[in-house]
Every structure is written in structure tokens, then in C-alpha cells.
Enzyme design. Structure first.
Site, PDB file in Angstrom:
ATOM      1  N   CYS A  12      14.703 -18.328  14.545  1.00  0.00           N
ATOM      2  CA  CYS A  12      16.060 -17.691  15.074  1.00  0.00           C
ATOM      3  C   CYS A  12      16.218 -16.221  16.068  1.00  0.00           C
ATOM      4  CB  CYS A  12      16.992 -16.547  14.257  1.00  0.00           C
ATOM      5  SG  CYS A  12      18.273 -15.543  14.826  1.00  0.00           S
ATOM      6  N   VAL A  52      21.893 -14.570  10.875  1.00  0.00           N
ATOM      7  CA  VAL A  52      20.978 -13.668  10.571  1.00  0.00           C
ATOM      8  C   VAL A  52      20.476 -13.320  12.157  1.00  0.00           C
ATOM      9  CG1 VAL A  52      19.054 -15.153   8.483  1.00  0.00           C
ATOM     10  CG2 VAL A  52      19.454 -15.761  10.595  1.00  0.00           C
ATOM     11  N   GLU A  64      23.375  -7.788  12.807  1.00  0.00           N
ATOM     12  CA  GLU A  64      24.212  -8.250  14.293  1.00  0.00           C
ATOM     13  C   GLU A  64      22.666  -7.875  14.886  1.00  0.00           C
ATOM     14  OE1 GLU A  64      25.829  -9.728  16.812  1.00  0.00           O
ATOM     15  OE2 GLU A  64      27.294 -10.515  14.724  1.00  0.00           O
ATOM     16  N   SER A  65      21.772  -8.042  15.058  1.00  0.00           N
ATOM     17  CA  SER A  65      20.374  -8.366  15.740  1.00  0.00           C
ATOM     18  C   SER A  65      20.293  -6.767  16.115  1.00  0.00           C
ATOM     19  CB  SER A  65      19.863  -8.977  16.926  1.00  0.00           C
ATOM     20  OG  SER A  65      20.485  -9.498  17.832  1.00  0.00           O
TER      21      SER A  65
HETATM   22  N1  LIG Z   1      24.772 -12.605  17.202  1.00  0.00           N
HETATM   23  C1  LIG Z   1      24.135 -12.408  16.166  1.00  0.00           C
HETATM   24  C2  LIG Z   1      24.160 -13.307  16.204  1.00  0.00           C
HETATM   25  C3  LIG Z   1      23.133 -13.813  15.074  1.00  0.00           C
HETATM   26  C4  LIG Z   1      22.819 -15.682  14.910  1.00  0.00           C
HETATM   27  O1  LIG Z   1      23.885 -16.378  15.654  1.00  0.00           O
HETATM   28  N2  LIG Z   1      21.848 -16.177  14.156  1.00  0.00           N
HETATM   29  C5  LIG Z   1      22.256 -17.600  13.819  1.00  0.00           C
HETATM   30  C6  LIG Z   1      20.847 -18.383  13.979  1.00  0.00           C
HETATM   31  S1  LIG Z   1      19.906 -17.647  15.414  1.00  0.00           S
HETATM   32  C7  LIG Z   1      22.956 -18.154  12.959  1.00  0.00           C
HETATM   33  O2  LIG Z   1      23.000 -16.977  11.527  1.00  0.00           O
HETATM   34  N3  LIG Z   1      23.520 -18.799  12.716  1.00  0.00           N
HETATM   35  C8  LIG Z   1      24.280 -19.772  10.975  1.00  0.00           C
HETATM   36  C9  LIG Z   1      25.695 -19.793  11.740  1.00  0.00           C
HETATM   37  O3  LIG Z   1      26.022 -19.653  13.048  1.00  0.00           O
HETATM   38  O4  LIG Z   1      26.581 -20.261  10.389  1.00  0.00           O
HETATM   39  C10 LIG Z   1      23.164 -11.678  16.201  1.00  0.00           C
HETATM   40  O5  LIG Z   1      22.671 -11.399  18.034  1.00  0.00           O
HETATM   41  O6  LIG Z   1      22.494 -10.647  15.577  1.00  0.00           O
END
Ligand SMILES: N[C@@H](CCC(=O)N[C@@H](CS)C(=O)NCC(=O)O)C(=O)O
Length: 216
Positions: A12, A52, A64-65
Site C-alpha cells: 500500500c 489502511v 487516513e495517511s
Molecule cells: N485516502 C486513504 C486511502 C487509503 C487506501 O486506499 N488504502 C487501500 C490500500 S492501498 C485500502 O485499504 N483499500 C481497502 C479498501 O478500499 O477496502 C489514505 O490516504 O489513507
């Protein structure tokens, strides 16, 4: 600050942003990896979005990162943001600007046909051109001082380098400012150490599993 725990998925890019920041600030942290295709029950209970990264700190949950990184930056001075509020706000805007490019990379990886892939590339090219034009200072986004913007874009350059290395797809071709930025970031220790062992193999497996046009 008590030792935080970062919940991660090995490939990720958003988690990778937090890992880079933690390493830049020499913060001691634990990391737990989950499989997003089969997220464990404890994770679903913990994470309001099911995504994550999640950071557990002092018995509380952050998600949220960008928010996680802002928090870590604030409680572990000196800040990696510029001091000037206007410059800081502009930096935050550019950090936000880079986020859709991660989605583009994901879509590209998952595209089953060359045509679908070409559409994603067309859109990404516009954003990359914009970023190339704005990145006039060197070596980092704000000149001499390494900052949060540099961290926000580093995982993208890791993935673009992967595309170039394995598929000859060079999205930085002709974008000299971005290429120079990428070269600097990919040589930085915290960025090098922010990927898990076998990162490229895992990414490749994911691409093959998706029957992406990249491997046809
Ligand atoms: N805006 C979020 C995006 C996080 C994101 O999209 N993470 C993905 C993995 S890279 C995730 O957990 N996806 C699982 C899902 O959408 O169910 C951030 O910046 O933390």
C-alpha cells in the site's frame, strides 16, 4: 508519545507514506501486516473505513495517511512543513494533488486491456505535466529543506520506477523535473527502507493475478 502501531498492507503506497515519515523522524514503531483480500475481524472493528493505514496510538485510532502524517509531524518536532502558513497550505494542496496519481497507478495495474490502460495513462499524464511544471525548486519540493510533499510523492516514484524497470513504461520520460526529483527520492535511505522485502515480487504477483494488460 507512546510507541505507535501502524497497520499495513505490504504494497500500500499510503502506508508507505507513513513509514517514510516515521523513519525520517526516527520514531520507534510497531507494524502489523494484514491481507486486504481477507481482512481480519479485529481490523474491521478498528478501522472505520476498512482501509489502511491505521495508526494505533495511546489507545486511540487514527486513519487516513495524510492525517496520520500530520499528527506524527506535529508531535515529533521539528516539523517537516514550512513555517509560513501560506507556504504550508500550498504544500498541503500539492500533497493532496498527488493522491489521485496513486489511484491511477492502481487502475493501470488492474487494466485488462491496452485501451483501458491507455486511458488511465492519458489522464495521469496531465497530472504529471502539471506537477513537472510546478516542481521548479531543487533538490526537494521546497528547495533545500526536505518536506512532507517529498514524502507524499515518494511511493509514487517507487511505483513508476517499477513500471519502467519491468514493462518499459516510462511515465517520467521528458519530464526532467520529476525525473530529477524521483532520482533524489529513490536514493534516500528512508525511502529505500520503506518497502518490504520482496516488494516487487508481491506487486508483480498482484499484476499477474489481475490479468493486467501489462503481463499479456
Ligand atoms: N485516502 C486513504 C486511502 C487509503 C487506501 O486506499 N488504502 C487501500 C490500500 S492501498 C485500502 O485499504 N483499500 C481497502 C479498501 O478500499 O477496502 C489514505 O490516504 O489513507
Amino acid at each position: 508519545m507512546a510507541k505507535p502501531r501502524l497497520i499495513s498492507f505490504k504494497i500500500c503506497p499510503f502506508v508507505q507514506r507513513s513509514v517514510i515519515l516515521l523513519k525520517e523522524k526516527n520514531i520507534d514503531f510497531d507494524i502489523a501486516y494484514i491481507d486486504l483480500s481477507e481482512p481480519p475481524e479485529w481490523f474491521l472493528t478498528l478501522s472505520p473505513t476498512g482501509k489502511v493505514p491505521v495508526l494505533e496510538v495511546e489507545g486511540k485510532v487514527l486513519f487516513e495517511s495524510a492525517i496520520i502524517n500530520e499528527y506524527l509531524d506535529e508531535v515529533n518536532p521539528p516539523s517537516l512543513h514550512p513555517d509560513d502558513p501560506l507556504e504550508k497550505a500550498q504544500n498541503r494542496a500539492w500533497m493532496e494533488f498527488t493522491s489521485p496519481l496513486y489511484m491511477a497507478f492502481f487502475k493501470l495495474m488492474m487494466s485488462k486491456t491496452k485501451e483501458a490502460g491507455a486511458e488511465v495513462i492519458l489522464e495521469a499524464n496531465k497530472q504529471l505535466d502539471t506537477l513537472d511544471k510546478i516542481k521548479i525548486q531543487t533538490p526537494w519540493f521546497n528547495g533545500e529543506k526536505f518536506s512532507m510533499v517529498d514524502i507524499s510523492v515518494a511511493p509514487l516514484f517507487v511505483r513508476l520506477a517499477f513500471l519502467k524497470k519491468h514493462f518499459g513504461l516510462d511515465l517520467l520520460d521528458g519530464r526532467t523535473n520529476l525525473q530529477a526529483w524521483s532520482d533524489k527520492l529513490l536514493a534516500r535511505e528512508t525511502v529505500i527502507n520503506s518497502v518490504v522485502e520482496g516488494f516487487e515480487d508481491i506487486l508483480m504477483m498482484r499484476i499477474k493475478g489481475a490479468e493486467s494488460f501489462l503481463v499479456k
